[in-house]
Design an enzyme around this catalytic site. Structure first.
Site, PDB file in Angstrom:
ATOM      1  N   GLU A 167      -2.203 -14.496   3.808  1.00 51.48           N
ATOM      2  CA  GLU A 167      -0.904 -14.446   4.476  1.00 51.48           C
ATOM      3  C   GLU A 167      -0.407 -15.861   4.779  1.00 51.48           C
ATOM      4  O   GLU A 167      -1.191 -16.810   4.800  1.00 51.48           O
ATOM      5  CB  GLU A 167      -1.034 -13.710   5.818  1.00 51.48           C
ATOM      6  CG  GLU A 167      -1.686 -12.361   5.751  1.00 51.48           C
ATOM      7  CD  GLU A 167      -0.697 -11.260   5.417  1.00 51.48           C
ATOM      8  OE1 GLU A 167       0.518 -11.487   5.569  1.00 51.48           O
ATOM      9  OE2 GLU A 167      -1.150 -10.190   4.958  1.00 51.48           O
TER      10      GLU A 167
ATOM     11  N   GLY B  14     -11.049  -1.155   1.810  1.00 52.45           N
ATOM     12  CA  GLY B  14     -10.060  -0.705   0.824  1.00 52.45           C
ATOM     13  C   GLY B  14     -10.514   0.481   0.018  1.00 52.45           C
ATOM     14  O   GLY B  14     -10.762   1.562   0.556  1.00 52.45           O
TER      15      GLY B  14
ATOM     16  N   VAL C  24       0.838  -1.202   0.000  1.00 49.17           N
ATOM     17  CA  VAL C  24       0.000   0.000   0.000  1.00 49.17           C
ATOM     18  C   VAL C  24       0.875   1.255   0.000  1.00 49.17           C
ATOM     19  O   VAL C  24       0.631   2.196  -0.762  1.00 49.17           O
ATOM     20  CB  VAL C  24      -0.965   0.008   1.211  1.00 49.17           C
ATOM     21  CG1 VAL C  24      -1.808   1.273   1.209  1.00 49.17           C
ATOM     22  CG2 VAL C  24      -1.869  -1.218   1.174  1.00 49.17           C
TER      23      VAL C  24
ATOM     24  N   LYS D   7     -12.979  -4.258  11.466  1.00 48.37           N
ATOM     25  CA  LYS D   7     -13.664  -3.364  10.524  1.00 48.37           C
ATOM     26  C   LYS D   7     -15.123  -3.154  10.927  1.00 48.37           C
ATOM     27  O   LYS D   7     -15.653  -2.040  10.860  1.00 48.37           O
ATOM     28  CB  LYS D   7     -13.586  -3.948   9.110  1.00 48.37           C
ATOM     29  CG  LYS D   7     -12.158  -4.004   8.558  1.00 48.37           C
ATOM     30  CD  LYS D   7     -12.077  -4.870   7.310  1.00 48.37           C
ATOM     31  CE  LYS D   7     -10.657  -4.944   6.759  1.00 48.37           C
ATOM     32  NZ  LYS D   7     -10.539  -5.980   5.697  1.00 48.37           N
TER      33      LYS D   7
ATOM     34  N   ARG E 232      17.107  -1.566   1.012  1.00 46.03           N
ATOM     35  CA  ARG E 232      16.500  -2.650   0.251  1.00 46.03           C
ATOM     36  C   ARG E 232      15.226  -2.162  -0.462  1.00 46.03           C
ATOM     37  O   ARG E 232      14.797  -2.734  -1.462  1.00 46.03           O
ATOM     38  CB  ARG E 232      16.145  -3.772   1.242  1.00 46.03           C
ATOM     39  CG  ARG E 232      15.770  -5.115   0.647  1.00 46.03           C
ATOM     40  CD  ARG E 232      15.557  -6.140   1.778  1.00 46.03           C
ATOM     41  NE  ARG E 232      14.752  -5.618   2.890  1.00 46.03           N
ATOM     42  CZ  ARG E 232      13.415  -5.622   2.942  1.00 46.03           C
ATOM     43  NH1 ARG E 232      12.709  -6.109   1.947  1.00 46.03           N
ATOM     44  NH2 ARG E 232      12.770  -5.128   3.990  1.00 46.03           N
TER      45      ARG E 232
ATOM     46  N   VAL F 168     -11.356   0.382   6.260  1.00 44.90           N
ATOM     47  CA  VAL F 168     -12.467  -0.536   5.990  1.00 44.90           C
ATOM     48  C   VAL F 168     -12.733  -0.583   4.489  1.00 44.90           C
ATOM     49  O   VAL F 168     -12.875   0.451   3.847  1.00 44.90           O
ATOM     50  CB  VAL F 168     -13.761  -0.087   6.722  1.00 44.90           C
ATOM     51  CG1 VAL F 168     -14.906  -1.044   6.419  1.00 44.90           C
ATOM     52  CG2 VAL F 168     -13.526   0.008   8.219  1.00 44.90           C
TER      53      VAL F 168
ATOM     54  N   GLY G  82      -1.164 -14.842  -3.310  1.00 48.39           N
ATOM     55  CA  GLY G  82      -0.953 -13.618  -2.543  1.00 48.39           C
ATOM     56  C   GLY G  82      -2.225 -13.043  -1.933  1.00 48.39           C
ATOM     57  O   GLY G  82      -2.223 -11.928  -1.434  1.00 48.39           O
TER      58      GLY G  82
END
Lengths: 439, 439
Positions: free
Chosen positions: A207, A151, A38, A222, A66, A149, A204
């Site tokens: 997790e 996205g 994000v 949320k 990195r 909440v 992906g």
């Protein structure tokens, strides 16, 4: 097209910066904490698409060398130390590191220093949103959390602004993209939970440690935020009932299909006579409903208002770019001095209702038995004794299957469980599973 | 429950009034022009549910004695003269009389007098929104029009705030509840257009003179507003292509069903390489899509953004109470000094693109003929000559029917029409009808 659409963001630049109110197009200096999926999406929008008066000045991340990328303007400072950001002249600090600590401390420090904060951190906001909003008010700065909440789906601002004139009594939604991906995969392909989970991890969508999502804790945080801004109900997240989706088996999808349904993780919060009915759990939903049609990482929120009826918000609830849209929208609102999130939740007016998961709804009961006919008739009898009406007995389509299922009409899960415990001949049922049916 | 939910509105009262900035809970005095369905719903919310600092002081309507109701507080003044309102100390004037005149003049007068305006008037905003917004800016007051599009669905604030961080390239929606009611009735019951229209008029979903709705003019004004706020495209409403839904016959629903589709009035605006593709027309949509599932007076708006993907907003697009929610939300935002609508559209940054309805999309072509086989093969040949691919030939399920239909793959309607005109043996086709298929 880009040059045209850049005006979309540019239009907003006409507004004045909250930090330097009154001056037209005052520069709003931004620091980002956390350069993950994000964080880098937010940085890219700010670097390549945002109006000039939004100026990214700091990026803070562990092991920063990195992380460095060449598309960030050279004048942006990279650092590993939060204190560099805190002592900088950043107006807005964007917290995207996630988790409770050190995020919560850093947000508090930023607000204490008079810096406004934009965050996507559902856990921090669910746990201490009201306190942090008070702190922001005291320090004459702002706190916005539109990305916490759903996205990219602008449900926080919609509830706080667009539906401000209504009295919302119920909020119901699909708030976790990982669970939605897994359940829609199971429904579409007949995969087991474990197979679907592994697939989600490969792609992906889940997790390595997926428990926060699977067990409902992510959606619960949320839901607590939505309950507070929409229903004005203060609720401790841990008091919201959660049931993991890992209990769902392919056979449940088969039975659900007979009812014209599929299964989704549904989060519900409803205020009724001073009680907040709230739960995050797998539920049967109609195949042809928005919930049933939601696939992959789609999120949905349905608000029921006294005057406006049902209003539905739907879109991509996860991923770098959609979440970044919510973050950048909050930054733009701050820079324009039109941010509402920092004012919308006024803790002093919130109520603290009793929290219960004992919704009245119809249910699906699935059980395993090697004596189908005896089990069903024992079950129906047990339910009738408790005055719970059986809706339908579902056909077991595979003769070798040891599973049977019935639906029961509107009752509370506690009454249903009590009836099943009392009337269950233990030699017939090995176990049973109850799933609510939501319309 | 009411006393609890009243806090929903009350929370907002914490914000300060735009008119009297700085003073906490400054009173915001409100006058309503037009006491019809929406006006009385707004008055009721203000009288019975709004926080104390929102104070209704005037109601203006023709033949006001006929309109008076007992639930309006006695201190509210009823009048038939706009000048009484203009010379009052109202801070916010709520224009709900509809139509272009005198609404436009009254809004202009109010803004000139330094009074902020909230309106649900799509025609005035579509025609002279930018000019009125400039006037509001000059006079240091505000203009908000959240109720002008999609009734209670907060799509204006969502686009201007919640999706501000995205670059929207396309907006597509069901924007007219009357057409949606008629088409969903036709699809569900097999009724003719006329039967469904009469039913809609009986139930109050259609006006005695329904042409504004049926011909697409109502949706066109809303689409012009959405194109301006979402795509930053200035467009004269009359340049947006409209096709009436009255051309749709029951047989079209039968053919659509074979394709897994139904028919809805769809409004689309898409910016592509500097051209605004815009149209309001009946279109085939998937039965299982949000558009296909929308019933009655439901409205839907789908925004496609570069970063956030598709975001969908859905709810009640008409009716007194849902529209009143949007009006009261705008009043609350004004009273809180957080209103964005008055700043969101900055006419100086808007583009003025060429407008075209020549979308590339697949199409459904239905024609009447008494020589089905000959007609279909002539049609296929004509299309092949113009390098337009036929998708499928639809089975005519009733032998007595003179209708046949085919689908064609992605092409522009102009190319399709040209091909049909050139290759059409006039002795075979009596006429044909083209409807786009939207996914």
């Amino acid at each position: 097209l880009d040059s045209i659409n850049a005006k979309s963001l540019h239009t907003k630049s006409e507004r004045t910066c909250s930090i330097d109110r009154g001056k037209h197009k005052a520069v709003c200096k931004i620091a980002i904490l956390g350069f993950g999926t994000v964080g880098s999406a937010v940085a890219r929008i700010l670097a390549e698409h945002a109006p000039d008066h939004l100026r990214l000045i700091h990026i803070c991340n562990r092991d920063v060398n990195r992380k460095k990328v060449d598309w960030i303007p050279p004048q942006v400072q990279w650092t590993e130390r939060f204190n560099d950001v805190l002592s900088s002249d950043a107006d807005v600090i964007v917290e995207l590191i996630g988790g409770l600590q050190p995020a919560e401390d850093w947000i508090r420090c930023a607000l204490l220093a008079g810096k406004s904060v934009v965050t996507a951190n559902k856990q921090v906001i669910a746990d201490c949103g009201p306190e942090l909003l008070n702190l922001a008010k005291q320090r004459n700065c702002r706190l916005a959390f539109g990305a916490a909440v759903a996205g990219g789906v602008p449900v926080i601002s919609a509830i706080q602004d667009g539906l401000a004139g209504d009295e919302i009594s119920k909020i119901c939604g699909i708030l976790n993209g990982t669970c939605n991906y897994i359940l829609s995969e199971m429904g579409d392909s007949g995969a087991t939970f474990t197979t679907a989970l592994v697939e989600a991890q490969k792609r992906g969508y889940a997790e390595a440690d997926p428990r926060e999502d699977i067990d409902g804790l992510d959606a619960r945080a949320k839901l607590a935020i939505l309950a507070r801004i929409g229903l004005h109900a203060k609720v401790c997240t841990t008091r919201i009932f959660c049931r993991a989706i890992s209990a769902i088996e392919p056979v449940d999808f088969e039975f659900a299909k007979q009812l014209g349904c599929t299964i989704r993780q549904v989060s519900t919060a409803e205020l009724n006579k001073g009680v907040l009915f709230a739960a995050v759990q797998p539920a049967l939903v109609a195949l042809s409903s928005p919930f049933g049609l939601a696939r992959g990482s789609q999120n949905i929120v349905v608000c029921t208002g006294k005057f406006g009826g049902e209003t539905t918000f739907q879109g991509l609830g996860a991923g770098g770019n959609p979440t970044a849209v919510a973050v950048v929208s909050d930054i733009l609102a701050m820079a324009a001095n039109t941010n509402v999130s920092s004012n919308g939740v006024s803790p002093s007016h919130d109520i603290s209702p009793r929290v219960s998961n004992d919704f009245v709804t119809s249910h699906y009961v699935r059980f395993s038995t090697s004596h189908t006919m005896r089990a069903v008739s024992a079950l129906v009898k047990a339910l009738e004794t408790s005055k719970i009406n059986v809706g339908s007995v579902l056909a077991n389509r595979s003769r070798s299957s040891k599973f049977s299922a019935v639906t029961v009409q509107a009752c509370t899960p506690s009454a249903l469980q009590k009836a099943l415990k009392q009337g269950r001949p233990s030699d017939i049922f090995q176990f049973y599973r109850i799933i609510p049916i939501l319309n």
